[in-house]
Motif scaffolding. Structure first.
Motif, PDB file in Angstrom:
ATOM      1  N   ASN A 130     -34.318  -6.024 -88.270  1.00 52.01           N
ATOM      2  CA  ASN A 130     -34.331  -5.787 -86.838  1.00 52.01           C
ATOM      3  C   ASN A 130     -33.542  -4.517 -86.525  1.00 52.01           C
ATOM      4  OD1 ASN A 130     -34.830  -6.529 -84.104  1.00 52.01           O
ATOM      5  ND2 ASN A 130     -32.759  -7.315 -83.950  1.00 52.01           N
ATOM      6  N   CYS A 131     -33.969  -3.773 -85.514  1.00 52.64           N
ATOM      7  CA  CYS A 131     -33.343  -2.486 -85.198  1.00 52.64           C
ATOM      8  C   CYS A 131     -31.859  -2.626 -84.887  1.00 52.64           C
ATOM      9  CB  CYS A 131     -34.069  -1.824 -84.028  1.00 52.64           C
ATOM     10  SG  CYS A 131     -34.387  -2.916 -82.632  1.00 52.64           S
ATOM     11  N   SER A 132     -31.481  -3.629 -84.124  1.00 54.37           N
ATOM     12  CA  SER A 132     -30.070  -3.794 -83.769  1.00 54.37           C
ATOM     13  C   SER A 132     -29.234  -4.204 -84.974  1.00 54.37           C
ATOM     14  CB  SER A 132     -29.925  -4.816 -82.641  1.00 54.37           C
ATOM     15  OG  SER A 132     -30.616  -6.011 -82.934  1.00 54.37           O
ATOM     16  N   THR A 133     -29.826  -4.952 -85.894  1.00 56.74           N
ATOM     17  CA  THR A 133     -29.122  -5.318 -87.123  1.00 56.74           C
ATOM     18  C   THR A 133     -28.892  -4.100 -88.002  1.00 56.74           C
ATOM     19  OG1 THR A 133     -30.177  -7.498 -87.089  1.00 56.74           O
ATOM     20  CG2 THR A 133     -29.173  -6.807 -89.163  1.00 56.74           C
ATOM     21  N   TRP A 214     -30.185 -14.578 -82.736  1.00 58.24           N
ATOM     22  CA  TRP A 214     -30.301 -15.301 -84.014  1.00 58.24           C
ATOM     23  C   TRP A 214     -30.625 -14.343 -85.147  1.00 58.24           C
ATOM     24  CZ3 TRP A 214     -34.692 -15.872 -87.136  1.00 58.24           C
ATOM     25  CH2 TRP A 214     -34.577 -16.824 -88.166  1.00 58.24           C
ATOM     26  N   LYS A 215     -31.554 -13.415 -84.899  1.00 61.01           N
ATOM     27  CA  LYS A 215     -31.926 -12.432 -85.924  1.00 61.01           C
ATOM     28  C   LYS A 215     -30.711 -11.646 -86.393  1.00 61.01           C
ATOM     29  CE  LYS A 215     -36.529 -11.432 -84.010  1.00 61.01           C
ATOM     30  NZ  LYS A 215     -37.283 -10.401 -83.252  1.00 61.01           N
ATOM     31  N   MET A 216     -29.896 -11.186 -85.450  1.00 62.31           N
ATOM     32  CA  MET A 216     -28.734 -10.385 -85.832  1.00 62.31           C
ATOM     33  C   MET A 216     -27.802 -11.164 -86.749  1.00 62.31           C
ATOM     34  SD  MET A 216     -27.614  -7.969 -82.649  1.00 62.31           S
ATOM     35  CE  MET A 216     -26.674  -6.933 -83.774  1.00 62.31           C
ATOM     36  N   ALA A 217     -27.636 -12.447 -86.470  1.00 58.87           N
ATOM     37  CA  ALA A 217     -26.728 -13.262 -87.290  1.00 58.87           C
ATOM     38  C   ALA A 217     -27.291 -13.512 -88.684  1.00 58.87           C
ATOM     39  CB  ALA A 217     -26.445 -14.585 -86.575  1.00 58.87           C
ATOM     40  N   VAL A 218     -28.522 -14.009 -88.766  1.00 58.67           N
ATOM     41  CA  VAL A 218     -29.058 -14.389 -90.076  1.00 58.67           C
ATOM     42  C   VAL A 218     -29.395 -13.163 -90.922  1.00 58.67           C
ATOM     43  CG1 VAL A 218     -29.877 -16.638 -89.285  1.00 58.67           C
ATOM     44  CG2 VAL A 218     -31.431 -14.661 -89.168  1.00 58.67           C
ATOM     45  N   GLU A 219     -29.842 -12.093 -90.294  1.00 62.54           N
ATOM     46  CA  GLU A 219     -30.163 -10.888 -91.062  1.00 62.54           C
ATOM     47  C   GLU A 219     -28.902 -10.227 -91.607  1.00 62.54           C
ATOM     48  OE1 GLU A 219     -32.702  -8.238 -88.876  1.00 62.54           O
ATOM     49  OE2 GLU A 219     -34.132  -9.827 -88.383  1.00 62.54           O
ATOM     50  N   THR A 220     -27.838 -10.194 -90.820  1.00 66.39           N
ATOM     51  CA  THR A 220     -26.570  -9.627 -91.304  1.00 66.39           C
ATOM     52  C   THR A 220     -26.082 -10.385 -92.526  1.00 66.39           C
ATOM     53  OG1 THR A 220     -25.945  -8.825 -89.109  1.00 66.39           O
ATOM     54  CG2 THR A 220     -24.161  -9.147 -90.699  1.00 66.39           C
ATOM     55  N   ARG A 221     -26.199 -11.689 -92.494  1.00 68.30           N
ATOM     56  CA  ARG A 221     -25.754 -12.481 -93.645  1.00 68.30           C
ATOM     57  C   ARG A 221     -26.635 -12.237 -94.871  1.00 68.30           C
ATOM     58  NH1 ARG A 221     -24.145 -16.203 -89.475  1.00 68.30           N
ATOM     59  NH2 ARG A 221     -26.160 -17.273 -89.442  1.00 68.30           N
ATOM     60  N   ASP A 227     -21.354 -15.085 -95.990  1.00 65.55           N
ATOM     61  CA  ASP A 227     -20.201 -15.780 -95.411  1.00 65.55           C
ATOM     62  C   ASP A 227     -19.735 -15.191 -94.081  1.00 65.55           C
ATOM     63  OD1 ASP A 227     -20.053 -17.596 -97.544  1.00 65.55           O
ATOM     64  OD2 ASP A 227     -18.871 -16.191 -98.739  1.00 65.55           O
ATOM     65  N   ILE A 228     -20.372 -14.130 -93.602  1.00 61.01           N
ATOM     66  CA  ILE A 228     -19.951 -13.511 -92.346  1.00 61.01           C
ATOM     67  C   ILE A 228     -20.490 -14.315 -91.165  1.00 61.01           C
ATOM     68  CG2 ILE A 228     -20.142 -11.469 -90.875  1.00 61.01           C
ATOM     69  CD1 ILE A 228     -20.313  -9.772 -93.384  1.00 61.01           C
ATOM     70  N   ALA A 229     -19.606 -14.662 -90.242  1.00 60.87           N
ATOM     71  CA  ALA A 229     -20.022 -15.317 -88.997  1.00 60.87           C
ATOM     72  C   ALA A 229     -20.335 -14.246 -87.963  1.00 60.87           C
ATOM     73  CB  ALA A 229     -18.911 -16.231 -88.493  1.00 60.87           C
ATOM     74  N   VAL A 230     -21.450 -14.399 -87.267  1.00 68.23           N
ATOM     75  CA  VAL A 230     -21.877 -13.401 -86.275  1.00 68.23           C
ATOM     76  C   VAL A 230     -22.224 -14.102 -84.968  1.00 68.23           C
ATOM     77  CG1 VAL A 230     -23.545 -11.598 -85.697  1.00 68.23           C
ATOM     78  CG2 VAL A 230     -22.800 -11.876 -88.068  1.00 68.23           C
ATOM     79  N   LEU A 231     -21.639 -13.619 -83.881  1.00 71.25           N
ATOM     80  CA  LEU A 231     -22.010 -14.061 -82.536  1.00 71.25           C
ATOM     81  C   LEU A 231     -22.490 -12.840 -81.772  1.00 71.25           C
ATOM     82  CD1 LEU A 231     -22.121 -16.213 -80.284  1.00 71.25           C
ATOM     83  CD2 LEU A 231     -19.806 -15.507 -79.667  1.00 71.25           C
ATOM     84  N   ALA A 232     -23.743 -12.867 -81.355  1.00 70.82           N
ATOM     85  CA  ALA A 232     -24.341 -11.721 -80.662  1.00 70.82           C
ATOM     86  C   ALA A 232     -24.770 -12.106 -79.256  1.00 70.82           C
ATOM     87  CB  ALA A 232     -25.545 -11.206 -81.445  1.00 70.82           C
ATOM     88  N   THR A 233     -24.606 -11.182 -78.330  1.00 64.71           N
ATOM     89  CA  THR A 233     -25.211 -11.271 -77.000  1.00 64.71           C
ATOM     90  C   THR A 233     -26.054 -10.023 -76.826  1.00 64.71           C
ATOM     91  OG1 THR A 233     -23.318 -12.492 -76.106  1.00 64.71           O
ATOM     92  CG2 THR A 233     -24.788 -11.419 -74.525  1.00 64.71           C
ATOM     93  N   CYS A 234     -27.372 -10.201 -76.740  1.00 67.10           N
ATOM     94  CA  CYS A 234     -28.294  -9.065 -76.734  1.00 67.10           C
ATOM     95  C   CYS A 234     -28.827  -8.830 -75.322  1.00 67.10           C
ATOM     96  CB  CYS A 234     -29.439  -9.300 -77.711  1.00 67.10           C
ATOM     97  SG  CYS A 234     -28.892  -9.349 -79.438  1.00 67.10           S
ATOM     98  N   VAL A 235     -28.685  -7.601 -74.857  1.00 71.96           N
ATOM     99  CA  VAL A 235     -28.982  -7.259 -73.470  1.00 71.96           C
ATOM    100  C   VAL A 235     -29.961  -6.080 -73.432  1.00 71.96           C
ATOM    101  CG1 VAL A 235     -27.993  -6.578 -71.244  1.00 71.96           C
ATOM    102  CG2 VAL A 235     -26.650  -7.988 -72.836  1.00 71.96           C
ATOM    103  N   ARG A 236     -30.996  -6.209 -72.633  1.00 68.72           N
ATOM    104  CA  ARG A 236     -31.935  -5.107 -72.408  1.00 68.72           C
ATOM    105  C   ARG A 236     -31.410  -4.281 -71.238  1.00 68.72           C
ATOM    106  NH1 ARG A 236     -35.239  -3.890 -76.269  1.00 68.72           N
ATOM    107  NH2 ARG A 236     -36.385  -5.858 -76.263  1.00 68.72           N
TER     108      ARG A 236
END
Length: 344
Positions: A130-133, A214-221, A227-236
């Motif tokens: 994903n582009c943001s990831t 969700w994409k940002m979290a699972v793709e980063t891992r 083991d990295i925890a990711v919490l994202a808030t995605c805004v257009r």
């Protein structure tokens, strides 16, 4: 040594950017084929400054004899035609979300996890994240190498080009409508995008996050560390091109601003632009048309024991899509993981 390359989704914003990037970076091609849906057959797209390609119908195209296919047609189309191309012996680099989380499909950012490419032959498909990831993990990788990352909290400010040409048209038309006092009726987004921010990208999921978050979290891992925890808030946001991110990182051990700045300066694909003065940072307008992931506003986060915060900006059509896909093809070529067929 050159390749026959197909660009699938060639009439879209990302497809056109892929064609432009292939030409700009002088990727070794002996032939480029532009593919799109049947309704686009016969349209013309540019390849470089002089070449013009006529679009062929994806549904009727035989991938035999084509070594590389760069896909960006939408997930449902990739689901049908990417496996068909792979079965014909063509290496697929897919820019959609269709295959990213499949275990046997490498999810690759060349500056971050190039070794993952070696597993591509099991499916003959490589997924573009994903582009943001992409832009976030390019910035995180040099920091993770110094002090392991425990947790990332990120808020994104994503341009409308991430939703396609129709979304860009909607921002333009709504902006004009506001100035002439016409109604602004949302079609591509859930609310008006002109002069507004919309805290929803993709659909909502069961736990309350959107699919983009969700994409940002699972793709980063998958790319960087499971083991990295990711919490994202995605805004257009009402920007045409370029994604920005406010990133807050918690590390397992000590890391200071000077160490982080030095690592970012040396990291491939990153440009650190961080002057603590008015305008001493990069914005989406500055990043449009550029290849780099820009990092600014680097500073200590005093709210956690080992924390840093930074601002991260990149052109989502370039590094967030087209450039990353072409870089994957370049890495396959450079490492000898793919070779031209007879006549190449």
């Amino acid at each position: 040594m050159s390749y026959r390359v197909a660009v699938v989704g060639a009439t879209g914003a990302v497809g056109r950017e892929i064609l432009k990037t292939l030409a700009e970076r002088d990727f070794p091609v002996r032939e480029v084929i532009a593919l799109a849906s049947g309704r686009s057959t016969g349209l013309e797209v540019s390849f470089g400054e002089k070449a013009v390609l006529k679009v062929q119908a994806l549904e009727r195209f035989d991938f035999k004899g084509t070594e590389i296919a760069l896909f960006s047609p939408g997930a449902s189309v990739s689901a049908v035609h990417a496996p068909r191309a792979a079965a014909a012996g063509c290496v697929v680099i897919d820019n959609t979300s269709q295959f990213r989380m499949e275990p046997e499909v490498p999810l690759v950012v060349p500056e971050v996890n190039p070794k993952a490419l070696k597993g591509f032959a099991r499916r003959n498909i490589i997924a573009n994240p994903n582009c943001s990831t992409i832009q976030m993990v390019v910035a995180l990788k040099p920091l993770h190498d110094i002090a392991r990352i425990r947790r990332v909290v990120v808020a994104t400010y994503q341009s409308v080009s991430g939703a396609g040409k129709e979304a860009m048209d909607e921002l333009f038309n709504q902006t004009r409508a506001v100035y002439v006092n016409d109604p602004t009726v949302p079609e591509q987004f859930s609310k008006p995008i002109a002069f507004n921010c919309i805290p929803q990208i993709d659909r909502f999921m069961e736990e309350g996050e959107t699919k983009e978050e969700w994409k940002m979290a699972v793709e980063t891992r998958k790319i960087l560390d499971p083991d990295i925890a990711v919490l994202a808030t995605c805004v257009r946001v009402p920007v045409f091109i370029g994604h920005a991110e406010a990133v807050h990182v918690e590390f397992e051990g000590p890391i200071d601003e000077e160490q982080a700045a030095e690592a970012l300066r040396e990291a491939p694909g990153v440009q650190l632009v961080d002057k603590r003065e008015d305008g001493g940072y990069v914005t989406q307008v500055d990043a449009a048309g550029e290849d780099a992931v820009f990092v600014s506003r680097l500073r200590r986060d005093p709210t956690v024991p080992h924390g840093l915060a930074f601002w991260c900006v990149s052109d989502n059509l370039r590094k967030g899509a087209a450039l990353n896909a072409v870089q994957i093809a370049e890495a396959l070529h450079a490492e000898g993981l793919i070779r031209p067929r007879r006549g190449g």
